[in-house]
Design an enzyme around this catalytic site. Structure first.
Site, PDB file in Angstrom:
ATOM      1  N   GLY A 232       0.824  -1.203   0.000  1.00  0.00           N
ATOM      2  CA  GLY A 232       0.000   0.000   0.000  1.00  0.00           C
ATOM      3  C   GLY A 232       0.859   1.255   0.000  1.00  0.00           C
ATOM      4  O   GLY A 232       2.023   1.226   0.404  1.00  0.00           O
ATOM      5  N   CYS A 233       0.260   2.360  -0.433  1.00  0.00           N
ATOM      6  CA  CYS A 233       1.033   3.613  -0.538  1.00  0.00           C
ATOM      7  C   CYS A 233       1.474   4.092   0.840  1.00  0.00           C
ATOM      8  O   CYS A 233       2.641   4.405   1.059  1.00  0.00           O
ATOM      9  CB  CYS A 233       0.224   4.680  -1.275  1.00  0.00           C
ATOM     10  SG  CYS A 233      -1.451   4.927  -0.663  1.00  0.00           S
ATOM     11  N   TYR A 234       0.534   4.158   1.799  1.00  0.00           N
ATOM     12  CA  TYR A 234       0.918   4.555   3.152  1.00  0.00           C
ATOM     13  C   TYR A 234       1.912   3.561   3.744  1.00  0.00           C
ATOM     14  O   TYR A 234       2.872   3.933   4.413  1.00  0.00           O
ATOM     15  CB  TYR A 234      -0.315   4.595   4.072  1.00  0.00           C
ATOM     16  CG  TYR A 234      -1.168   5.825   3.955  1.00  0.00           C
ATOM     17  CD1 TYR A 234      -0.672   7.082   4.282  1.00  0.00           C
ATOM     18  CD2 TYR A 234      -2.506   5.734   3.570  1.00  0.00           C
ATOM     19  CE1 TYR A 234      -1.481   8.214   4.213  1.00  0.00           C
ATOM     20  CE2 TYR A 234      -3.315   6.861   3.502  1.00  0.00           C
ATOM     21  CZ  TYR A 234      -2.802   8.105   3.822  1.00  0.00           C
ATOM     22  OH  TYR A 234      -3.603   9.211   3.768  1.00  0.00           O
ATOM     23  N   ALA A 235       1.644   2.256   3.509  1.00  0.00           N
ATOM     24  CA  ALA A 235       2.503   1.230   4.097  1.00  0.00           C
ATOM     25  C   ALA A 235       3.924   1.362   3.582  1.00  0.00           C
ATOM     26  O   ALA A 235       4.891   1.250   4.346  1.00  0.00           O
ATOM     27  CB  ALA A 235       1.944  -0.154   3.792  1.00  0.00           C
TER      28      ALA A 235
END
Lengths: 355, 355, 355, 355
Positions: free
Chosen positions: C152-155
């Protein structure tokens, strides 16, 4: 493939960085020098993560001392600086693509009228070529070195939208009204209170009303193809975005002109054009073109009022500046027209239109 | 001071909330009902922290049942909804200020042409008054109840910029070109992919080219004052901001007209106008007007091309919608012209111009 | 060079178009299919001017019928759709890089807790690999076909910022606080009133407070390298921009830790990393990374409070989605790590840091 | 009602203009002087169309000569300027509300550490009161004239979010992590390249990491109510918007604390608070508060990690600056707490919460 060496003056501004971004991918060009008085000593990749080498921004003077006539210079400096640098480079036998307005006009008086300064080298103006690729006239000077004046961002969009109407003789002789809307990077990274985020966001404002310096280059280009004096009233507007520029062109349709002729004029003009595409199902818009060298054009005949309304959209830093400069560089140096601007596999799609 | 009761239909959209925001401060008006089908059951202050009461959004139908002829209705509903609600309210004897376009035109066919629907109550159109305060013609109907059609946001700016040129007879009979640029709240809180932040930010695009429904109300207003048919070619553009609207008006100057006459025309027209101010030292801009009911106008004669370029800037939700509606309400009910729009201490500054 | 064929499901959303934009330049990959239920029938280049072929968006089902095991599939579909498509593709022997969260977690219950649905193929979860290139653990499954869950982008940003602190054992066992700030394209092109320009511009708001579905993949990755259970409290915030994502990571420094050790931990971790660069003279920022696959990381020890503050910035659509997917594709297919992401001439700069 | 005369120093910056905008509606206050060295000679209404008088910006020195002890001064000047002006005004017997940080701290050394200058009048620090209305401690000095230090924008939001947690003893003694996100007007109208639209739009960046000068005033306020030393690690982030500020506060919950206690702590703290409202159904957000003096607070217990996450949102120019200054002015002068900030009809809604 053999590599040609290029140097960039004014490389840390918005247009200069865009030249670097695009040239990083150019298969035939190697950037061997980048000047910036404000960022001297800084490595290029600190500003542009994808930059592949350890190149360091150096002062203009240092770069000028190093440049050779085997190289080509790109200038992304302000007009007054470019006026001087072009002279120095020309005298040393170096060909130049200048992104400023310093050599776009032929009449020295126009610099006083529109740019507010007396051109220091009026005799050089006649040696410069106006580098709008889509214009049939290239008036290539049989000289070495060559001086190519890269068109202004507003001028590029204004001419691309107007050209088919003029060439196909669809409009009468009354002045063409051009309303330009641009993001802020067109103004460069200038320390001006009016360009602060707090002053630009949530606001739109006209500027240089009827006095914008791109007016004479638009008139000159359109007059050349029209073979008559074309008069343009151009007004620029600043809108709250970083990149992107749209010109809305309003002209009086000749009597009898119909929408089909307008459509045909655009298609005829841009069918062969690599980086201009005609849109029909929707008006041109800038968002889709961010980072790309493509321009979109479209035109609508307002039958009720007999007004011909044409639009061109582009990314002011690419087709309106650095991308077009690379088109000029490719032509100057004999490289593929797409080089550095499109994937190598790209082959001209026959339609020319996305609709 | 005695308080007049008002109800608002469509109170949770951008214009509806702006009506509530402004009326919270109005010394003579009490909002006793606010309808919203989408926000039914929600308290107004959850959306508008400064709202002073426990008023709850209720369904249109519930509010319609409660309204009385002692009250006045403000409509911030879409045109098709307003067309119906105005009829219901009129039949019940309730005066209305309608912010939609449903009653702005007189010719029923214009609704088919420009709005895309057949007006359900064409006989009511002749009973409606066009509520542009600055227009001398109010054509007040000697009737009770009254129907006031609040002008469109683009139309308000377009008319304010053009009016002095037409009244002072400075321009010829050729079509007036109007280029409008607006923030997104003008489109309402509509679930449309084209209005997503990801599609609007960093982009500018024309829409409804030569087909925008505000065109006929601009032509009608200007033709009335000009006492001739004025033809307008109007194109709207969406720019990435929430609020604010600028119109750039381009017309052919009559021969002999000079800048001083242009200046005088603007000053003469707006010296007495409370909410329109003439700017000279800079063009009008929207940022300075956010949240205010003021419009700014300015005009420049492009001598070289004989084009008269006029601008008007305003906040599309205030002077272009809710603020102007309150001006109409004040006039309808006999309150002070500034009530709810300016501090009570405000007394007309004599200059009328900030320059 | 030999070309590998790739198909893209969900190709007309923000991540899908970014895959197409990047793959247009990939020297080894040819995109032979692009599905989109909403844009079916439209040509790719109408949405992406630089797209080099006449490829047309087709329905998911049509593309699924055509795909072969000699090809590789990229999925830019929502998690629930991906859960199904991966199963279909896997059963047909097609390797997949899935940009959704559908196969990032191993524990089926986590899907109920964090994603709000029961995973339809829990047995497939153990076959998926978590594709964060910078993580030493690749846990490559010796299987064909392979399923790679793109982070994921945040991850991605959260892990990149935290990894050096965890690996170098600089922080204690208390929960790590992660505050994420993202532009709207992270949410996809979803028709949600909260994503309208009028609701996003000029506003910042937290969402999915302590419940964001990227939390378990962050914890899983950090726990793996720490060889202990790492606990993370993550909160996402929407800010008014299109692209770009920054995570601010706050952890308790172990006693005795000094800034030099922090610096060394970052340098040690990312010296060899092609697309992560350590910045020291200024904090990481997103603007400089727009359109690039680079991430920036930096960390500061707040001596006074013994808080270790680390940041990672990236373009959510590139390093946070499509660019990282291409890194995974390159690894899966044995291509150069930079292919499609950097100019071919790019050779790893030894410094690894722009300062 | 009798009118009190006020003068404003630094009246043409963002906070100064906001003071003028709000005071234009204040029923008890008349602004009789406005200084601005940069806009000297310009009329106030040229910058603020709603300004009701012909007041002209004058140089600081001229205004200083005119001010009398019957008047009160508002200072929207930079900290170093305010340090001097407060001294001059105090010596002349004039009470002051200072919007800068010049008199917010008591320990002179803190100015060297956090502001980077030695305070020129350390003896005056003990005479200043910290003007956060919601803080029970007002430590009113029984002196005339009075010096009120208006809290910083970040500090206001940070304290409002943290106060209930500290007062209700819900968190342990470990440092509180505060992540602040602000629009650019918080930085004032400063000519700094980093504040240009081209540098701010489409970017987010941390700044003054762990060194922001609002840290000590947050610690001082929280320590006072906690009756223990509270330690805060605060980091500011610049996000691309004009107005609005959100603080995200992360603290360790004491064992046994449950969400209901958190809810009660917020309600107990702000039930009586006029301009702070507790939101539950959604997190606080800034967009809804633009132009308003209201702050929104909310808090969530992340049970899984035992992290207490609290938010406060406000308009940095209103509740974070000019609005709060007017609250202080109202208290100083004995006016209604809402005067100039809310419609007069506003009566405290009993719920205190919009949910």
């Amino acid at each position: 493939m053999a590599s040609h060496e290029v140097v960039i003056f004014g490389a840390s501004g918005y247009s200069g960085l865009e030249l670097l971004r695009l040239l990083a991918r150019h298969p035939n060009i190697e950037v061997v020098g980048a000047s910036s008085d404000s960022s001297r000593g800084e490595r290029v990749f600190s500003r542009l993560p994808e930059w592949p080498s350890d190149l360091v921004f150096e002062p203009h003077d240092d770069l000028m001392r190093r440049v050779t006539r085997a190289q080509t210079a790109l200038l992304a400096t302000p007009a007054k600086t470019s006026a001087e640098l072009v002279k120095l480079l020309f005298d040393r036998g170096v060909s130049v693509v200048d992104l400023s307005g310093a050599y776009r006009l032929q009449d020295p008086r126009a610099y006083v009228d529109w740019y507010g300064f007396a051109h220091p080298y009026p005799e050089l103006l006649a040696k410069a070529e106006y580098g709008l690729i889509e214009l049939n006239d290239r008036r290539v000077r049989p000289q070495t070195p060559r001086i190519i004046a890269n068109p202004g961002c507003y001028a590029t969009a204004a001419i691309l939208a107007s050209l088919p109407l003029v060439v196909a003789n669809l409009i009468d002789n009354s002045p063409i009204v051009i309303d330009g809307k641009s993001g802020v990077t067109g103004a460069g990274k200038t320390l001006d209170e009016k360009l602060l985020f707090g002053e630009v966001a949530e606001s739109v404002r006209p500027y240089r009303v009827a006095r914008h310096q791109h007016t004479p280059e638009i008139e000159r280009a359109l007059s050349f193809v029209a073979k008559r004096q074309v008069v343009v009233s151009f007004t620029a507007h600043l809108i709250p975005m970083r990149r992107g520029l749209l010109t809305s062109v309003y002209a009086r349709a000749r009597s009898g002109v119909r929408q089909e002729e307008v459509d045909r004029a655009l298609t005829d003009m841009y069918a062969a054009g690599r980086f201009v595409r005609v849109v029909r199902d929707r008006p041109p818009e800038t968002g889709i073109l961010t980072g790309s060298n493509f321009a979109e054009v479209g035109a609508v005949l307002d039958e009720r009022t007999r007004t011909l309304i044409a639009f061109a959209a582009l990314d002011n830093l690419v087709k309106g500046a650095a991308g077009q400069a690379i088109q000029n560089l490719n032509r100057l140096l004999g490289f593929e027209p797409n080089a550095g601007l499109l994937p190598e596999r790209f082959e001209q799609r026959n339609a020319g239109s996305p609709a």
